[in-house]
Structure formats: C-alpha cells, structure tokens
Design a protein around this motif. Structure first.
Motif, PDB file in Angstrom:
ATOM      1  N   ASP A   2       0.848  -1.181   0.000  1.00  0.00           N
ATOM      2  CA  ASP A   2       0.000   0.000   0.000  1.00  0.00           C
ATOM      3  C   ASP A   2       0.891   1.241   0.000  1.00  0.00           C
ATOM      4  O   ASP A   2       1.805   1.366   0.814  1.00  0.00           O
ATOM      5  N   VAL A   3       0.642   2.182  -0.929  1.00  0.00           N
ATOM      6  CA  VAL A   3       1.461   3.394  -1.033  1.00  0.00           C
ATOM      7  C   VAL A   3       0.560   4.618  -1.136  1.00  0.00           C
ATOM      8  O   VAL A   3      -0.348   4.665  -1.964  1.00  0.00           O
ATOM      9  N   VAL A   4       0.853   5.602  -0.281  1.00  0.00           N
ATOM     10  CA  VAL A   4       0.205   6.911  -0.344  1.00  0.00           C
ATOM     11  C   VAL A   4       1.304   7.954  -0.500  1.00  0.00           C
ATOM     12  O   VAL A   4       2.262   7.976   0.267  1.00  0.00           O
ATOM     13  N   ASP A   5       1.152   8.803  -1.489  1.00  0.00           N
ATOM     14  CA  ASP A   5       2.089   9.899  -1.711  1.00  0.00           C
ATOM     15  C   ASP A   5       1.543  11.126  -0.975  1.00  0.00           C
ATOM     16  O   ASP A   5       0.499  11.653  -1.332  1.00  0.00           O
ATOM     17  N   PHE A 229      11.732   8.829  16.663  1.00  0.00           N
ATOM     18  CA  PHE A 229      10.366   9.074  16.215  1.00  0.00           C
ATOM     19  C   PHE A 229       9.568   7.793  16.040  1.00  0.00           C
ATOM     20  O   PHE A 229       8.352   7.790  16.270  1.00  0.00           O
ATOM     21  N   GLY A 230      10.228   6.731  15.606  1.00  0.00           N
ATOM     22  CA  GLY A 230       9.495   5.560  15.177  1.00  0.00           C
ATOM     23  C   GLY A 230       8.916   5.785  13.796  1.00  0.00           C
ATOM     24  O   GLY A 230       8.618   6.925  13.419  1.00  0.00           O
ATOM     25  N   ALA A 231       8.750   4.718  13.033  1.00  0.00           N
ATOM     26  CA  ALA A 231       8.197   4.852  11.686  1.00  0.00           C
ATOM     27  C   ALA A 231       6.756   5.349  11.717  1.00  0.00           C
ATOM     28  O   ALA A 231       6.255   5.869  10.725  1.00  0.00           O
ATOM     29  N   GLU A 232       6.103   5.225  12.886  1.00  0.00           N
ATOM     30  CA  GLU A 232       4.716   5.659  13.010  1.00  0.00           C
ATOM     31  C   GLU A 232       4.573   7.175  12.936  1.00  0.00           C
ATOM     32  O   GLU A 232       3.458   7.690  12.838  1.00  0.00           O
ATOM     33  N   PRO A 262      12.711  -2.883   8.456  1.00  0.00           N
ATOM     34  CA  PRO A 262      11.733  -3.975   8.569  1.00  0.00           C
ATOM     35  C   PRO A 262      10.451  -3.639   7.814  1.00  0.00           C
ATOM     36  O   PRO A 262      10.092  -2.466   7.655  1.00  0.00           O
ATOM     37  N   GLU A 263       9.763  -4.656   7.377  1.00  0.00           N
ATOM     38  CA  GLU A 263       8.544  -4.474   6.597  1.00  0.00           C
ATOM     39  C   GLU A 263       7.511  -3.610   7.313  1.00  0.00           C
ATOM     40  O   GLU A 263       6.916  -2.710   6.692  1.00  0.00           O
ATOM     41  N   PRO A 264       7.254  -3.814   8.615  1.00  0.00           N
ATOM     42  CA  PRO A 264       6.268  -2.953   9.282  1.00  0.00           C
ATOM     43  C   PRO A 264       6.650  -1.473   9.255  1.00  0.00           C
ATOM     44  O   PRO A 264       5.779  -0.610   9.125  1.00  0.00           O
ATOM     45  N   ALA A 265       7.940  -1.171   9.373  1.00  0.00           N
ATOM     46  CA  ALA A 265       8.389   0.214   9.319  1.00  0.00           C
ATOM     47  C   ALA A 265       8.139   0.793   7.937  1.00  0.00           C
ATOM     48  O   ALA A 265       7.664   1.935   7.796  1.00  0.00           O
ATOM     49  N   GLN A 266       8.445   0.032   6.896  1.00  0.00           N
ATOM     50  CA  GLN A 266       8.197   0.513   5.543  1.00  0.00           C
ATOM     51  C   GLN A 266       6.702   0.725   5.301  1.00  0.00           C
ATOM     52  O   GLN A 266       6.299   1.696   4.637  1.00  0.00           O
ATOM     53  N   GLN A 267       5.872  -0.161   5.825  1.00  0.00           N
ATOM     54  CA  GLN A 267       4.429  -0.015   5.645  1.00  0.00           C
ATOM     55  C   GLN A 267       3.921   1.276   6.270  1.00  0.00           C
ATOM     56  O   GLN A 267       3.042   1.951   5.707  1.00  0.00           O
ATOM     57  N   ASN A 268       4.470   1.632   7.425  1.00  0.00           N
ATOM     58  CA  ASN A 268       4.077   2.889   8.060  1.00  0.00           C
ATOM     59  C   ASN A 268       4.535   4.086   7.236  1.00  0.00           C
ATOM     60  O   ASN A 268       3.769   5.028   6.994  1.00  0.00           O
ATOM     61  N   ILE A 269       5.773   4.085   6.802  1.00  0.00           N
ATOM     62  CA  ILE A 269       6.327   5.234   6.083  1.00  0.00           C
ATOM     63  C   ILE A 269       5.634   5.430   4.737  1.00  0.00           C
ATOM     64  O   ILE A 269       5.359   6.567   4.329  1.00  0.00           O
ATOM     65  N   PHE A 270       5.317   4.343   4.060  1.00  0.00           N
ATOM     66  CA  PHE A 270       4.733   4.457   2.727  1.00  0.00           C
ATOM     67  C   PHE A 270       3.213   4.605   2.723  1.00  0.00           C
ATOM     68  O   PHE A 270       2.649   4.991   1.704  1.00  0.00           O
ATOM     69  N   ALA A 271       2.551   4.334   3.856  1.00  0.00           N
ATOM     70  CA  ALA A 271       1.087   4.487   3.843  1.00  0.00           C
ATOM     71  C   ALA A 271       0.462   4.625   5.225  1.00  0.00           C
ATOM     72  O   ALA A 271      -0.426   5.450   5.414  1.00  0.00           O
ATOM     73  N   GLY A 272       0.889   3.827   6.177  1.00  0.00           N
ATOM     74  CA  GLY A 272       0.199   3.778   7.468  1.00  0.00           C
ATOM     75  C   GLY A 272       0.132   5.108   8.183  1.00  0.00           C
ATOM     76  O   GLY A 272      -0.926   5.519   8.683  1.00  0.00           O
ATOM     77  N   THR A 273       1.264   5.802   8.251  1.00  0.00           N
ATOM     78  CA  THR A 273       1.286   7.100   8.921  1.00  0.00           C
ATOM     79  C   THR A 273       0.380   8.089   8.200  1.00  0.00           C
ATOM     80  O   THR A 273      -0.349   8.866   8.831  1.00  0.00           O
ATOM     81  N   ALA A 274       0.413   8.077   6.883  1.00  0.00           N
ATOM     82  CA  ALA A 274      -0.431   8.985   6.099  1.00  0.00           C
ATOM     83  C   ALA A 274      -1.907   8.767   6.405  1.00  0.00           C
ATOM     84  O   ALA A 274      -2.678   9.726   6.541  1.00  0.00           O
ATOM     85  N   ARG A 275      -2.314   7.526   6.532  1.00  0.00           N
ATOM     86  CA  ARG A 275      -3.731   7.235   6.772  1.00  0.00           C
ATOM     87  C   ARG A 275      -4.164   7.683   8.168  1.00  0.00           C
ATOM     88  O   ARG A 275      -5.332   8.020   8.373  1.00  0.00           O
ATOM     89  N   LEU A 277      -2.735  10.361   9.709  1.00  0.00           N
ATOM     90  CA  LEU A 277      -2.726  11.825   9.657  1.00  0.00           C
ATOM     91  C   LEU A 277      -3.918  12.361   8.879  1.00  0.00           C
ATOM     92  O   LEU A 277      -4.431  13.445   9.191  1.00  0.00           O
ATOM     93  N   TYR A 278      -4.353  11.610   7.855  1.00  0.00           N
ATOM     94  CA  TYR A 278      -5.439  12.058   6.984  1.00  0.00           C
ATOM     95  C   TYR A 278      -6.499  10.954   6.898  1.00  0.00           C
ATOM     96  O   TYR A 278      -6.511  10.154   5.957  1.00  0.00           O
ATOM     97  N   PRO A 279      -7.405  10.882   7.884  1.00  0.00           N
ATOM     98  CA  PRO A 279      -8.402   9.816   7.891  1.00  0.00           C
ATOM     99  C   PRO A 279      -9.272   9.769   6.644  1.00  0.00           C
ATOM    100  O   PRO A 279      -9.839   8.707   6.326  1.00  0.00           O
ATOM    101  N   GLY A 280      -9.359  10.873   5.925  1.00  0.00           N
ATOM    102  CA  GLY A 280     -10.162  10.887   4.713  1.00  0.00           C
ATOM    103  C   GLY A 280      -9.649   9.969   3.626  1.00  0.00           C
ATOM    104  O   GLY A 280     -10.378   9.676   2.666  1.00  0.00           O
ATOM    105  N   LEU A 281      -8.417   9.496   3.755  1.00  0.00           N
ATOM    106  CA  LEU A 281      -7.882   8.528   2.795  1.00  0.00           C
ATOM    107  C   LEU A 281      -8.543   7.171   2.931  1.00  0.00           C
ATOM    108  O   LEU A 281      -8.531   6.363   1.995  1.00  0.00           O
ATOM    109  N   GLY A 282      -9.100   6.908   4.103  1.00  0.00           N
ATOM    110  CA  GLY A 282      -9.755   5.626   4.321  1.00  0.00           C
ATOM    111  C   GLY A 282      -8.786   4.541   4.739  1.00  0.00           C
ATOM    112  O   GLY A 282      -7.614   4.791   5.050  1.00  0.00           O
ATOM    113  N   ALA A 283      -9.258   3.314   4.728  1.00  0.00           N
ATOM    114  CA  ALA A 283      -8.457   2.169   5.148  1.00  0.00           C
ATOM    115  C   ALA A 283      -7.481   1.764   4.061  1.00  0.00           C
ATOM    116  O   ALA A 283      -7.606   2.175   2.907  1.00  0.00           O
TER     117      ALA A 283
END
Length: 286
Positions: A2-5, A229-232, A262-275, A277-283
């Motif tokens: 999952d990727v969010v720019d 900071f953590g990837a979160e 680690p994969e969980p850190a990459q998932q946060n940086i590429f999408a999880g944190t964005a979602r 910060l911006y709940p309007g992006l959805g799940a």
C-alpha cells in the motif's frame, strides 16, 4: 505494498478558472516549466503503482487560493485528499480553518514559511496572532504541514509544539536537515525534536537524495531519527513535479534508501502514517 504519496502538486491548464497568484508574486521555476494537472497526476500514480495521494497546494503557483486542489479532490475522492495553504495571521483564523475542513473540504492545511520563492525563513508562524489557529487545529485534530527550515526558527517550532501539545505538525522535507554536511549531526538535530509528540516528519526526495549520496553513512542519520520518532511518525512524499525525476523514479529512490528497514516500518512510512494523519484517505488498499 500500500502506497500513499503525501506530497504532490498539481497545476491546472485553465488559467481563466484557476489564475496564477503565487505567494510573494513570484512563480517557482518548476511550476512554470513542468506543471502537472490532476489528470496527469492520476496517470503518473497509475504508472508508479500509487493508490492515493495528498494534493498539497502549489503555493508558488496559487498562493492562498486552494480552488484547484479542492475541485480535484471532489472529482476523485477515491484517489485524492487536499491540503491547502493557509494564512493563520488573518483575524478569525480559527473559524476560517473550521470552515475549510471536513466533508468535501480540506484534509489539512499548510503554512508556507520558507521555500523556493521565499528565501528568508519566516518566524511569524509562532506569533501570538496565530494562537487562535493553532488552538483550533489542536482541538479539531487537523494536521498542519509546516514548510520551514530548521535552524534559527527551530525555537519557534518547539514553542508552538509546547504551547499546543495536542496539535499534529507534519514537517515538510523534515525541515531540510543538512545531511550532506554531516549525516550524524543532522540526524541528531532531527532526533532531538522527537520529544514533542505532536511532530511528524515528511521524508521526500530532498532528504532521500542526500541519503542515497551518503552511502553507508546514511545510517548515521536514519538510525537516530527512526529510534527517536518511530516509523509511526514518518511518512513519504514524492514532491512531484517539483522534483525533476518521474514519479516511478521518486518512489524507487525511497524504496532503495529504505530497503533495509523492517517491513512494518516501511508499511508505516509508505502508507500507514499517512492514513492516520489524513483519515479521509480511508483504510489500507490491497
């Protein structure tokens, strides 16, 4: 994956409907030479495999007129959310902020205190006249992007974060730390800011290019920043088309620099944190 720019800019070809009104009266070079429309950005996202994006107002093209990012969000709510440039010094800034966010509105706002057309770092973002804005953003849970350079104005940033500890501030380009001069010193400078829980970092090509060039010394920056900071609290943004590279190249740059995480850190940086910060992006999308 999952990727969010979280940092791309769009500029319309329709000058009558969306006239240029750059902040300070000066249009940036990239806005004039390689603009990308909302349709063009969606096509580039498809090419890169990016599902969603945060349209950050092109301040050096439109100033405080957020019409184009808002209209583009409304046309493609499944692909985009919009972040608009905001003036917190104007009277009634808290009420105006609430009017702009919400359903079919802005997902967040951006304070443009330094940039390609604003060479002198402004410290006005912490002035008493802005407190109504910051208090409202804190109470309403609105993410505030801050375009600034670390250095003398860092004191103002910390002042805001301490006065309004519940506010969420997303620091564009990580505040431009001088990674090229010393990855270790830059990493320590950024890591020290993690004591403020409301601060998040936006990792863009302006940082990633320096980390790529640093080779093994990139870890001297990344390790302390990630530990603090953590990837979160870190999210990726392309800065397309202000960056000269294509969107697929910008995503590849980020993946290459962060490949050892680690994969969980990459998932946060590429999408999880964005979602978050911006709940309007959805799940998350698979």
């Amino acid at each position: 994956m999952d990727v969010v720019d979280t940092h791309c800019h769009i500029i319309s070809e329709d000058l009558a409907r969306y006239p240029r009104a750059p902040i300070g009266g000066k249009q940036s070079e990239w806005a004039a030479s390689r603009p990308v429309t909302a349709d063009g950005m969606a096509a580039r996202m498809d090419e890169a495999g990016i599902g969603q994006a945060v349209l950050v107002q092109a301040t050096t093209a439109y100033g405080y007129d957020n019409s184009y990012v808002l209209d583009s969000r409304r046309r493609r709510p499944e692909r985009f959310v919009a972040v608009g440039t905001f003036d917190p010094l104007r009277p009634g800034s808290g009420a105006r902020l609430l009017d702009l966010v919400g359903d079919n509105g802005l997902a967040g706002v951006r304070l443009f205190t330094s940039g390609s057309t604003v060479p002198t770092q402004g410290e006005w973002f912490a002035a008493p006249e802005t407190h109504d804005f910051w208090r409202t953003a804190e109470e309403a849970g609105i993410t505030v992007c801050l375009q600034m350079r670390l250095g003398p104005a860092t004191r103002q940033l910390v002042e805001v974060l301490e006065r309004f500890p519940g506010v969420r501030v997303l620091l564009d380009h990580m505040g431009y730390p001088d990674i090229a001069a010393s990855p270790a010193r830059a990493g320590q400078e950024v890591a020290e800011l993690a004591a403020n829980p409301g601060l998040f970092l936006k990792l863009t090509h302006r940082n990633l290019e320096r980390l790529r060039d640093a080779g093994k010394e990139a870890a001297d920056f990344l390790d302390p920043v990630l530990a603090a900071f953590g990837a979160e609290r870190i999210t990726w943004g392309s800065n397309c088309p202000a960056a000269e590279q294509s969107l697929p190249e910008l995503l590849a740059l980020a993946r290459n620099v962060l490949t050892g995480l680690p994969e969980p850190a990459q998932q946060n940086i590429f999408a999880g944190t964005a979602r978050r910060l911006y709940p309007g992006l959805g799940a998350a999308r698979n």
